[in-house]
Design an enzyme around this catalytic site. Structure first.
Site, PDB file in Angstrom:
ATOM      1  N   GLU A  49     -54.772 -19.288  21.263  1.00 59.42           N
ATOM      2  CA  GLU A  49     -56.008 -20.158  21.814  1.00 59.42           C
ATOM      3  C   GLU A  49     -57.037 -18.640  21.653  1.00 59.42           C
ATOM      4  O   GLU A  49     -57.805 -17.970  21.836  1.00 59.42           O
ATOM      5  CB  GLU A  49     -56.500 -20.616  23.038  1.00 59.42           C
ATOM      6  CG  GLU A  49     -56.301 -22.054  22.997  1.00 59.42           C
ATOM      7  CD  GLU A  49     -56.562 -22.943  23.885  1.00 59.42           C
ATOM      8  OE1 GLU A  49     -57.701 -22.432  25.139  1.00 59.42           O
ATOM      9  OE2 GLU A  49     -55.967 -24.048  24.551  1.00 59.42           O
TER      10      GLU A  49
ATOM     11  N   GLY B 146     -41.709 -23.522  24.282  1.00 58.15           N
ATOM     12  CA  GLY B 146     -42.317 -23.184  23.071  1.00 58.15           C
ATOM     13  C   GLY B 146     -42.739 -21.702  23.506  1.00 58.15           C
ATOM     14  O   GLY B 146     -43.041 -21.030  23.651  1.00 58.15           O
TER      15      GLY B 146
ATOM     16  N   ASN C  31     -58.716 -25.648  24.724  1.00 57.65           N
ATOM     17  CA  ASN C  31     -59.264 -24.274  24.254  1.00 57.65           C
ATOM     18  C   ASN C  31     -60.909 -24.144  25.317  1.00 57.65           C
ATOM     19  O   ASN C  31     -61.654 -23.467  25.151  1.00 57.65           O
ATOM     20  CB  ASN C  31     -60.603 -25.631  23.473  1.00 57.65           C
ATOM     21  CG  ASN C  31     -60.191 -25.308  22.075  1.00 57.65           C
ATOM     22  OD1 ASN C  31     -59.221 -24.471  21.671  1.00 57.65           O
ATOM     23  ND2 ASN C  31     -60.236 -26.566  21.407  1.00 57.65           N
TER      24      ASN C  31
ATOM     25  N   GLY D 270     -46.919 -21.145  26.815  1.00 51.57           N
ATOM     26  CA  GLY D 270     -46.196 -21.220  26.002  1.00 51.57           C
ATOM     27  C   GLY D 270     -47.008 -20.455  24.779  1.00 51.57           C
ATOM     28  O   GLY D 270     -48.504 -20.048  24.939  1.00 51.57           O
ATOM     29  N   ASP D 271     -46.546 -20.473  23.375  1.00 46.09           N
ATOM     30  CA  ASP D 271     -47.799 -19.506  22.140  1.00 46.09           C
ATOM     31  C   ASP D 271     -48.220 -20.682  22.229  1.00 46.09           C
ATOM     32  O   ASP D 271     -49.733 -19.826  21.451  1.00 46.09           O
ATOM     33  CB  ASP D 271     -46.231 -19.703  21.357  1.00 46.09           C
ATOM     34  CG  ASP D 271     -45.007 -19.370  21.715  1.00 46.09           C
ATOM     35  OD1 ASP D 271     -45.463 -18.104  22.318  1.00 46.09           O
ATOM     36  OD2 ASP D 271     -43.957 -20.182  21.046  1.00 46.09           O
ATOM     37  N   GLY D 272     -49.211 -21.916  23.033  1.00 42.31           N
ATOM     38  CA  GLY D 272     -50.330 -22.406  22.348  1.00 42.31           C
ATOM     39  C   GLY D 272     -51.225 -22.005  23.013  1.00 42.31           C
ATOM     40  O   GLY D 272     -52.489 -21.467  22.152  1.00 42.31           O
TER      41      GLY D 272
ATOM     42  N   ASP E 147     -48.886 -21.387  14.644  1.00 39.69           N
ATOM     43  CA  ASP E 147     -48.224 -20.684  15.787  1.00 39.69           C
ATOM     44  C   ASP E 147     -47.535 -21.883  16.844  1.00 39.69           C
ATOM     45  O   ASP E 147     -47.779 -21.987  18.000  1.00 39.69           O
ATOM     46  CB  ASP E 147     -49.502 -19.911  16.864  1.00 39.69           C
ATOM     47  CG  ASP E 147     -50.005 -18.641  16.153  1.00 39.69           C
ATOM     48  OD1 ASP E 147     -49.036 -18.241  15.386  1.00 39.69           O
ATOM     49  OD2 ASP E 147     -50.904 -17.253  16.363  1.00 39.69           O
TER      50      ASP E 147
ATOM     51  N   ARG F 271     -41.438 -32.858  25.727  1.00 41.06           N
ATOM     52  CA  ARG F 271     -42.059 -31.058  26.222  1.00 41.06           C
ATOM     53  C   ARG F 271     -41.281 -31.473  28.206  1.00 41.06           C
ATOM     54  O   ARG F 271     -41.219 -30.119  28.257  1.00 41.06           O
ATOM     55  CB  ARG F 271     -43.524 -30.945  26.600  1.00 41.06           C
ATOM     56  CG  ARG F 271     -43.816 -30.083  27.435  1.00 41.06           C
ATOM     57  CD  ARG F 271     -45.589 -29.515  26.910  1.00 41.06           C
ATOM     58  NE  ARG F 271     -46.106 -28.633  25.408  1.00 41.06           N
ATOM     59  CZ  ARG F 271     -46.894 -28.946  24.823  1.00 41.06           C
ATOM     60  NH1 ARG F 271     -47.646 -30.190  25.633  1.00 41.06           N
ATOM     61  NH2 ARG F 271     -47.284 -28.522  23.507  1.00 41.06           N
TER      62      ARG F 271
HETATM   63  P1  ADP Z   1     -45.902 -25.386  25.166  1.00 39.56           P
HETATM   64  O1  ADP Z   1     -44.249 -24.909  25.018  1.00 39.56           O
HETATM   65  O2  ADP Z   1     -45.441 -26.388  26.949  1.00 39.56           O
HETATM   66  O3  ADP Z   1     -46.161 -26.126  23.757  1.00 39.56           O
HETATM   67  P2  ADP Z   1     -48.478 -24.266  25.031  1.00 39.56           P
HETATM   68  O4  ADP Z   1     -48.767 -23.492  25.819  1.00 39.56           O
HETATM   69  O5  ADP Z   1     -48.381 -24.503  23.714  1.00 39.56           O
HETATM   70  O6  ADP Z   1     -47.057 -24.930  25.905  1.00 39.56           O
HETATM   71  O7  ADP Z   1     -49.590 -25.119  25.133  1.00 39.56           O
HETATM   72  C1  ADP Z   1     -50.111 -26.313  24.749  1.00 39.56           C
HETATM   73  C2  ADP Z   1     -50.777 -26.809  24.642  1.00 39.56           C
HETATM   74  O8  ADP Z   1     -52.041 -27.086  25.553  1.00 39.56           O
HETATM   75  C3  ADP Z   1     -52.006 -26.124  23.810  1.00 39.56           C
HETATM   76  O9  ADP Z   1     -52.803 -26.704  21.995  1.00 39.56           O
HETATM   77  C4  ADP Z   1     -52.984 -25.543  24.498  1.00 39.56           C
HETATM   78  O10 ADP Z   1     -54.059 -25.077  24.087  1.00 39.56           O
HETATM   79  C5  ADP Z   1     -52.634 -27.106  25.297  1.00 39.56           C
HETATM   80  N1  ADP Z   1     -53.656 -26.790  26.659  1.00 39.56           N
HETATM   81  C6  ADP Z   1     -54.242 -25.788  27.385  1.00 39.56           C
HETATM   82  N2  ADP Z   1     -54.170 -25.413  28.884  1.00 39.56           N
HETATM   83  C7  ADP Z   1     -54.686 -26.504  28.427  1.00 39.56           C
HETATM   84  C8  ADP Z   1     -54.883 -27.901  29.323  1.00 39.56           C
HETATM   85  N3  ADP Z   1     -55.454 -27.148  31.144  1.00 39.56           N
HETATM   86  N4  ADP Z   1     -54.867 -28.872  29.701  1.00 39.56           N
HETATM   87  C9  ADP Z   1     -54.200 -29.632  28.995  1.00 39.56           C
HETATM   88  N5  ADP Z   1     -53.747 -28.562  27.222  1.00 39.56           N
HETATM   89  C10 ADP Z   1     -54.045 -27.289  27.875  1.00 39.56           C
HETATM   90 MG    MG Z   2     -46.814 -24.839  22.306  1.00 47.31          MG
END
Ligand code: ADP
Ligand code: MG
Length: 424
Positions: A83, A110, A55, A77-79, A401, A182
């Site tokens: 955000e 992802g 977040n 990734g998409d996550g 997502d 992951r």
């Molecule tokens: P992946 O495809 O590997 O799951 P994402 O972009 O979906 O990658 O990120 C995974 C999760 O990590 C998401 O819930 C994201 O909100 C959260 N995230 C983003 N930045 C950080 C951070 N610096 N440390 C930990 N979690 C984070």
């Molecule tokens: Mg993800």
């Protein structure tokens, strides 16, 4: 002097957000190894922001001075894009903020949107570094087209915005359970699928949706309809009529140029000769503006669905998946006809009774988009504008997502072309 300066072309300023923990934890190395040089060579100035916690990006874009930012790009990734989009929509000036062009560089495990954008560019499938290079190249080119968003209501009255998917049952379980793998990268979904298949279960719930009315075939020259065609003639979103715009010349640059399936509309955020910015953020699209203020298709979650909706007879499911991009993962071409701005939620569900081998066959066929040709009687595909899902099973997971959200009744509706996406 100030006036003169304001009229000068200024460099295109991109904010690139990197999640150092996404995927195999190599997003930053991948950026410096593959993308940085490309941006330097194309003279695209950018600011790199490394997220420090979950977040962080959401809070950052919620408060950022976006007048200083010509595009928001995420390397994760998409996550992380989830955000960013929700951060933008939480702003007072969301109508303008959500017009900021959004870009994606695959750095997670992802990378569904990156795979989709690459697919829309009509390029042959690519994975890993090759996909990253393709997305980096699109970023340098800076073509922008519109992207649908889906608003999602949860039982707690929370409202979220989604650019990719809403999943319940098998797919949601694999999404979340596979996060522990992951470190293996994109293959985590295949591993998760095999593990979940071993403990295949049925999820009870009610599903209803508002179908897209297929447009009747009209003779040439007749009035435009807003319905997308049932089978797009052009699988690619981004192939048709790119319109490279020069500064402030086009008052209706966000208008939809075509009425058929190739209704993409490209703006460029960089100038082909010197990579200086050539368009300002457009006027807010009246289209998306009015529709996002309220979810006109959705009654309250405590109200029955309108008469015009279809209520699914079955109440035993293996999965329900609403997707609004072509790919659910790098190697899952889930919605073969989908485009980023087709105004459609592609709703898939699999009813109980499907055998393990049949379900596995569907997922294997999905790599080449062949699952609908499997003639599986348990798989149903509908194009919809809105849907409601009311789980009855006391336990389960719902993802938006790829991110887990509160479990319970949920409903969603499409907002055509509300956001803007950098694609090739
Ligand atoms: P992946 O495809 O590997 O799951 P994402 O972009 O979906 O990658 O990120 C995974 C999760 O990590 C998401 O819930 C994201 O909100 C959260 N995230 C983003 N930045 C950080 C951070 N610096 N440390 C930990 N979690 C984070
Ligand atoms: Mg993800």
């Amino acid at each position: 002097e100030g006036v003169v300066y304001a009229e000068m072309r200024r460099p295109c300023r991109i904010m690139i957000l990197v999640n150092p923990h996404s995927g195999r934890g190599q997003a930053l190395q991948l950026f410096t190894g593959h993308v940085q040089g490309m941006l330097t060579e194309a003279a695209v100035p950018y600011t790199l922001v490394i997220t420090e916690h979950q977040n962080h990006a959401r809070e950052l874009v919620r408060k950022a001075d976006l007048s200083q930012c010509d595009a928001l790009v995420i390397m994760s990734g998409d996550g992380l894009l989830f955000e960013v989009i929700n951060g933008l929509m939480e702003r007072e000036d969301w109508q303008e903020a959500i017009q900021t062009p959004l870009g994606i560089l695959p750095g997670g495990s992802g990378n569904a949107l990156a795979a989709s954008v690459h697919h829309y560019s009509q390029s042959p499938p690519a994975w890993n570094e090759e996909l990253l290079l393709s997305c980096g190249f699109m970023l340098c080119k800076g073509l922008v087209s519109s992207m649908d968003l889906v608003s999602i209501h949860l039982a707690s009255r929370q409202r979220l915005f989604s650019f990719l998917s809403l999943a319940w049952g098998f797919v949601a379980d694999v999404d979340i359970e596979s996060e522990k793998y992951r470190h293996v990268g994109a293959i985590r979904f295949l591993m998760g699928t095999l593990v979940r298949l071993a403990s295949l279960r049925v999820y009870q719930g009610r599903l209803a949706y508002l179908p897209v009315k297929e447009a009747p075939k009209l003779p040439k020259g007749s009035i435009k309809t807003n319905q997308p065609p049932s089978t797009p003639q052009h699988p690619s979103l981004c192939s048709s009529l790119p319109c490279r715009l020069i500064p402030n010349t086009s008052p209706n640059r966000n208008a939809r140029h075509n009425q058929n399936s190739t209704n993409s509309n490209h703006n460029t955020i960089t100038n082909s000769s010197n990579n200086a910015i050539t368009t300002k953020r457009p006027e807010t699209q009246s289209d998306g503006k009015t529709r996002a203020q309220e979810d006109s298709l959705l009654p309250g979650l405590d109200q029955p669905v309108p008469e015009s909706w279809t209520v699914v007879k079955e109440e035993d499911f293996v999965l329900v998946l609403a997707i609004y991009q072509s790919h659910l993962a790098e190697d899952l071409w889930t919605a073969p006809g989908a485009m980023a701005d087709d105004g459609v939620i592609h709703l898939f569900y699999v009813t109980a009774g499907i055998s393990r081998p049949a379900l596995l066959r569907l997922f294997l066929a999905m790599e080449k988009g062949g699952h609908l040709a499997c003639d599986c009687p348990h798989l149903v595909y509908e194009k919809v504008k809105a849907l409601r899902l009311e789980p009855v099973s006391p336990q389960g997971m719902i993802t938006v997502d790829g991110e887990m959200v509160e479990y319970g009744p949920v409903q969603a509706q499409i907002h055509p072309g509300l956001a803007r996406l950098i694609c090739g």
